[in-house]
Design a protein around this motif. Structure first.
Motif, PDB file in Angstrom:
ATOM      1  N   PRO A  51      21.290  -6.256 -10.161  1.00 35.99           N
ATOM      2  CA  PRO A  51      19.981  -6.760 -10.563  1.00 35.99           C
ATOM      3  C   PRO A  51      18.832  -6.118  -9.776  1.00 35.99           C
ATOM      4  N   PRO A  52      17.626  -6.211 -10.317  1.00 42.86           N
ATOM      5  CA  PRO A  52      16.448  -5.650  -9.652  1.00 42.86           C
ATOM      6  C   PRO A  52      16.291  -6.225  -8.250  1.00 42.86           C
ATOM      7  N   GLY A  53      15.990  -5.374  -7.299  1.00 45.32           N
ATOM      8  CA  GLY A  53      15.710  -5.835  -5.951  1.00 45.32           C
ATOM      9  C   GLY A  53      16.923  -6.236  -5.137  1.00 45.32           C
ATOM     10  N   ALA A  54      18.133  -5.962  -5.645  1.00 43.43           N
ATOM     11  CA  ALA A  54      19.348  -6.365  -4.926  1.00 43.43           C
ATOM     12  C   ALA A  54      19.556  -5.537  -3.659  1.00 43.43           C
ATOM     13  N   GLY A  55      18.846  -4.432  -3.565  1.00 46.68           N
ATOM     14  CA  GLY A  55      19.003  -3.567  -2.397  1.00 46.68           C
ATOM     15  C   GLY A  55      19.795  -2.306  -2.709  1.00 46.68           C
ATOM     16  N   LYS A  56      19.856  -1.956  -3.966  1.00 46.28           N
ATOM     17  CA  LYS A  56      20.638  -0.786  -4.374  1.00 46.28           C
ATOM     18  C   LYS A  56      20.158   0.494  -3.686  1.00 46.28           C
ATOM     19  N   SER A  57      18.844   0.721  -3.732  1.00 45.42           N
ATOM     20  CA  SER A  57      18.321   1.959  -3.144  1.00 45.42           C
ATOM     21  C   SER A  57      18.568   1.999  -1.637  1.00 45.42           C
ATOM     22  N   THR A  58      18.341   0.874  -0.989  1.00 40.96           N
ATOM     23  CA  THR A  58      18.548   0.804   0.454  1.00 40.96           C
ATOM     24  C   THR A  58      20.014   1.084   0.782  1.00 40.96           C
ATOM     25  N   LEU A  59      20.888   0.504  -0.012  1.00 44.88           N
ATOM     26  CA  LEU A  59      22.321   0.662   0.207  1.00 44.88           C
ATOM     27  C   LEU A  59      22.764   2.106  -0.064  1.00 44.88           C
ATOM     28  N   SER A  82      11.166   1.126 -12.660  1.00 46.24           N
ATOM     29  CA  SER A  82       9.803   0.610 -12.731  1.00 46.24           C
ATOM     30  C   SER A  82       9.870  -0.893 -12.497  1.00 46.24           C
ATOM     31  N   SER A  83      10.592  -1.258 -11.474  1.00 44.25           N
ATOM     32  CA  SER A  83      10.865  -2.661 -11.193  1.00 44.25           C
ATOM     33  C   SER A  83       9.673  -3.342 -10.542  1.00 44.25           C
ATOM     34  N   PRO A  84       9.487  -4.627 -10.872  1.00 44.87           N
ATOM     35  CA  PRO A  84       8.395  -5.359 -10.241  1.00 44.87           C
ATOM     36  C   PRO A  84       8.599  -5.514  -8.729  1.00 44.87           C
ATOM     37  N   PHE A  85       9.855  -5.380  -8.285  1.00 45.25           N
ATOM     38  CA  PHE A  85      10.144  -5.584  -6.865  1.00 45.25           C
ATOM     39  C   PHE A  85       9.583  -4.463  -5.996  1.00 45.25           C
ATOM     40  N   THR A  86       9.812  -3.248  -6.436  1.00 45.42           N
ATOM     41  CA  THR A  86       9.373  -2.125  -5.627  1.00 45.42           C
ATOM     42  C   THR A  86       8.258  -1.371  -6.329  1.00 45.42           C
ATOM     43  N   GLY A  87       7.801  -1.924  -7.461  1.00 43.78           N
ATOM     44  CA  GLY A  87       6.811  -1.209  -8.256  1.00 43.78           C
ATOM     45  C   GLY A  87       7.395   0.086  -8.767  1.00 43.78           C
ATOM     46  N   VAL A 188      28.485  -7.706  -2.080  1.00 44.59           N
ATOM     47  CA  VAL A 188      27.457  -8.729  -1.891  1.00 44.59           C
ATOM     48  C   VAL A 188      26.522  -8.229  -0.808  1.00 44.59           C
ATOM     49  N   ASN A 189      25.321  -7.851  -1.216  1.00 43.13           N
ATOM     50  CA  ASN A 189      24.346  -7.344  -0.250  1.00 43.13           C
ATOM     51  C   ASN A 189      23.463  -8.500   0.226  1.00 43.13           C
ATOM     52  N   LYS A 190      22.721  -8.271   1.270  1.00 43.53           N
ATOM     53  CA  LYS A 190      21.867  -9.282   1.906  1.00 43.53           C
ATOM     54  C   LYS A 190      22.719 -10.427   2.455  1.00 43.53           C
ATOM     55  N   ILE A 191      23.817 -10.052   3.142  1.00 43.21           N
ATOM     56  CA  ILE A 191      24.681 -11.087   3.699  1.00 43.21           C
ATOM     57  C   ILE A 191      23.985 -11.850   4.826  1.00 43.21           C
ATOM     58  N   ASP A 192      22.794 -11.371   5.204  1.00 44.63           N
ATOM     59  CA  ASP A 192      22.030 -12.120   6.209  1.00 44.63           C
ATOM     60  C   ASP A 192      21.393 -13.358   5.584  1.00 44.63           C
ATOM     61  N   ARG A 193      21.525 -13.508   4.273  1.00 41.78           N
ATOM     62  CA  ARG A 193      20.912 -14.674   3.606  1.00 41.78           C
ATOM     63  C   ARG A 193      21.934 -15.764   3.329  1.00 41.78           C
ATOM     64  N   THR A 223      27.567  -6.677   2.639  1.00 42.46           N
ATOM     65  CA  THR A 223      26.762  -5.692   3.370  1.00 42.46           C
ATOM     66  C   THR A 223      25.377  -6.239   3.710  1.00 42.46           C
ATOM     67  N   ASN A 224      24.812  -5.656   4.726  1.00 43.55           N
ATOM     68  CA  ASN A 224      23.381  -5.795   4.984  1.00 43.55           C
ATOM     69  C   ASN A 224      22.857  -4.364   4.982  1.00 43.55           C
ATOM     70  N   ALA A 225      22.237  -4.003   3.875  1.00 44.14           N
ATOM     71  CA  ALA A 225      21.855  -2.595   3.686  1.00 44.14           C
ATOM     72  C   ALA A 225      20.809  -2.161   4.697  1.00 44.14           C
ATOM     73  N   VAL A 226      20.012  -3.127   5.161  1.00 45.03           N
ATOM     74  CA  VAL A 226      18.937  -2.775   6.091  1.00 45.03           C
ATOM     75  C   VAL A 226      19.502  -2.423   7.471  1.00 45.03           C
TER      76      VAL A 226
HETATM   77  N1  GTP Z   1      17.294  -9.287   4.037  1.00 42.13           N
HETATM   78  C1  GTP Z   1      17.738  -8.197   3.460  1.00 42.13           C
HETATM   79  N2  GTP Z   1      16.896  -7.451   2.730  1.00 42.13           N
HETATM   80  C2  GTP Z   1      17.355  -6.343   2.127  1.00 42.13           C
HETATM   81  C3  GTP Z   1      18.718  -5.938   2.253  1.00 42.13           C
HETATM   82  N3  GTP Z   1      18.893  -4.813   1.543  1.00 42.13           N
HETATM   83  C4  GTP Z   1      17.694  -4.524   0.994  1.00 42.13           C
HETATM   84  N4  GTP Z   1      16.772  -5.429   1.344  1.00 42.13           N
HETATM   85  C5  GTP Z   1      15.354  -5.470   0.944  1.00 42.13           C
HETATM   86  O1  GTP Z   1      15.274  -5.802  -0.429  1.00 42.13           O
HETATM   87  C6  GTP Z   1      14.169  -5.143  -1.036  1.00 42.13           C
HETATM   88  C7  GTP Z   1      14.616  -4.370  -2.250  1.00 42.13           C
HETATM   89  O2  GTP Z   1      15.433  -3.290  -1.833  1.00 42.13           O
HETATM   90  P1  GTP Z   1      15.713  -2.032  -2.738  1.00 42.13           P
HETATM   91  O3  GTP Z   1      16.684  -1.190  -2.027  1.00 42.13           O
HETATM   92  O4  GTP Z   1      14.448  -1.393  -3.170  1.00 42.13           O
HETATM   93  O5  GTP Z   1      16.391  -2.743  -3.994  1.00 42.13           O
HETATM   94  P2  GTP Z   1      16.795  -2.107  -5.382  1.00 42.13           P
HETATM   95  O6  GTP Z   1      17.950  -2.879  -5.856  1.00 42.13           O
HETATM   96  O7  GTP Z   1      16.926  -0.640  -5.265  1.00 42.13           O
HETATM   97  O8  GTP Z   1      15.504  -2.449  -6.224  1.00 42.13           O
HETATM   98  P3  GTP Z   1      15.087  -1.877  -7.654  1.00 42.13           P
HETATM   99  O9  GTP Z   1      15.473  -0.437  -7.677  1.00 42.13           O
HETATM  100  O10 GTP Z   1      13.619  -2.113  -7.680  1.00 42.13           O
HETATM  101  O11 GTP Z   1      15.831  -2.709  -8.635  1.00 42.13           O
HETATM  102  C8  GTP Z   1      13.553  -4.245   0.034  1.00 42.13           C
HETATM  103  O12 GTP Z   1      12.465  -4.918   0.583  1.00 42.13           O
HETATM  104  C9  GTP Z   1      14.686  -4.109   1.046  1.00 42.13           C
HETATM  105  O13 GTP Z   1      14.220  -3.882   2.351  1.00 42.13           O
HETATM  106  C10 GTP Z   1      19.600  -6.763   3.062  1.00 42.13           C
HETATM  107  O14 GTP Z   1      20.794  -6.497   3.206  1.00 42.13           O
HETATM  108  N5  GTP Z   1      19.048  -7.859   3.613  1.00 42.13           N
END
Ligand code: GTP
Ligand code: MG
Length: 318
Positions: A51-59, A82-87, A188-193, A223-226
């Protein structure tokens, strides 16, 4: 052609130019593709979706950093949501990967999903072919959500990772079937949540249930992609999955099916284009259109008639 020679020599600008040429379907792109597709190709294709904003790009960034440091050449194709999350910023191809030790090993390309509907899956497949022919060891394809276009794109991948976040619990209920079919590995990303552990066990139960069809289980990875936590495990899971499908013949089967789909879709594009042109040119559409107006026929019968008219006896013996 000088551009192809540069490409063969590993020139990244040539790679970039050729991708643009092919992505925009410019004059002669088929000839270039035909030549390029005969070069040696060996890349393994990893699809990352969710889903949008799941952290795919970061991961993907963390994964790529890990893998590139093992000396692998990696191509990344990010379908710009062109997601609303990251513009839709996708962190920008140049901004991303700044921390990479060896930037020459990685090539990132975003593709706009807007204004390309229908052709996007085909264009993505072609870009994958180009990256593969350039000599990439791995190609990572990042797409958002799981719609039909994404499914078509993901079809071209060898290992598919579905990224979820603790908040996506509801989505799983509604998309369970689609997710199950498409995912080789759940992450499962954002395991810090809060709620992450619960989602991991829920997924593992689900995975375990379907073990009947598969001889090997791939547990969900947290994972915690950050911070990079768990990214090693994800990377391991991907290589294990690769070994698994190569070992049991699934890889070869998938590639065969992909090839068939690629060829079919290429032929289909041409047939539809020609037919579109032809039914205007020879007055077929004009006559159907007036019959439709007068209620003499309906769109379904008309479609059957068009098929009969042009293809009867050509495609199948009948
Ligand atoms: N707390 C937390 N935030 C995260 C994690 N991974 C990514 N983020 C944050 O989530 C937001 C979205 O991350 P992206 O990597 O842009 O997500 P995406 O899935 O590529 O988003 P779209 O391409 O827009 O769908 C950013 O602000 C990241 O810093 C994580 O593991 N934990
Ligand atoms: Mg993204």
């Amino acid at each position: 052609m000088a551009l192809l020679d540069d490409f063969k020599r590993g020139d990244r600008r040539a790679l970039s130019k050729i991708i643009t040429h092919i992505e925009n379907r410019r004059e002669g792109y088929r000839t270039i593709l035909a030549q390029i597709s005969r070069f040696e190709r060996k890349a393994f294709r990893i699809g990352i979706t969710g889903p949008p904003g799941a952290g795919k790009s970061t991961l993907v960034d963390s994964l790529v950093a890990k893998l590139a440091n093992t000396g692998k050449k990696i191509g990344v194709v990010a379908i710009d949501p062109s997601s609303p999350f990251t513009g839709g910023a996708l962190l920008g191809d140049r901004v991303r990967m700044q921390h990479l030790a060896d930037k020459d090993k990685v090539f990132i390309r975003s593709m706009a999903s807007r204004g390309q509907s229908g052709g996007l899956a085909a264009a993505t497949r072609d870009v994958i072919t180009v990256l593969d022919a350039f000599g990439m060891d791995l190609i990572i394809i990042e797409t958002v959500g799981i719609g039909q276009i994404e499914l078509d794109i993901i079809e071209a991948c060898d290992t598919v990772v579905v990224i979820l976040v603790p908040e996506s619990g509801d989505m799983i209920q509604t998309m369970k079937a689609g997710l199950m079919e498409i995912a080789d590995i759940f992450c499962v990303n954002k395991i810090d949540r809060p709620g992450a552990d619960r989602l991991v066990s829920y997924l593992n139960n689900m995975i375990h249930e379907r073990l009947g069809e598969f001889s090997q289980e791939f547990p969900a990875v947290g994972t915690n992609a950050v911070s990079g936590l768990g990214v090693d495990k994800l990377s391991d899971a991907i290589s294990r999955h690769r070994d698994y499908i190569v070992g049991n013949g699934m890889f070869e089967q998938r590639r065969k099916r992909q090839l068939k789909n690629e060829i079919l879709s290429s032929v289909r594009d041409r047939i539809v284009k020609d037919l579109d042109h032809m039914i205007d040119l020879d007055g077929q559409f004009e006559s159907i259109s007036s019959k439709l107006n007068s209620g003499e026929t309906d769109p379904y019968t008309a479609a059957d008639e068009i098929y009969e008219h042009y293809f009867r006896g050509r495609l199948v013996n009948g």
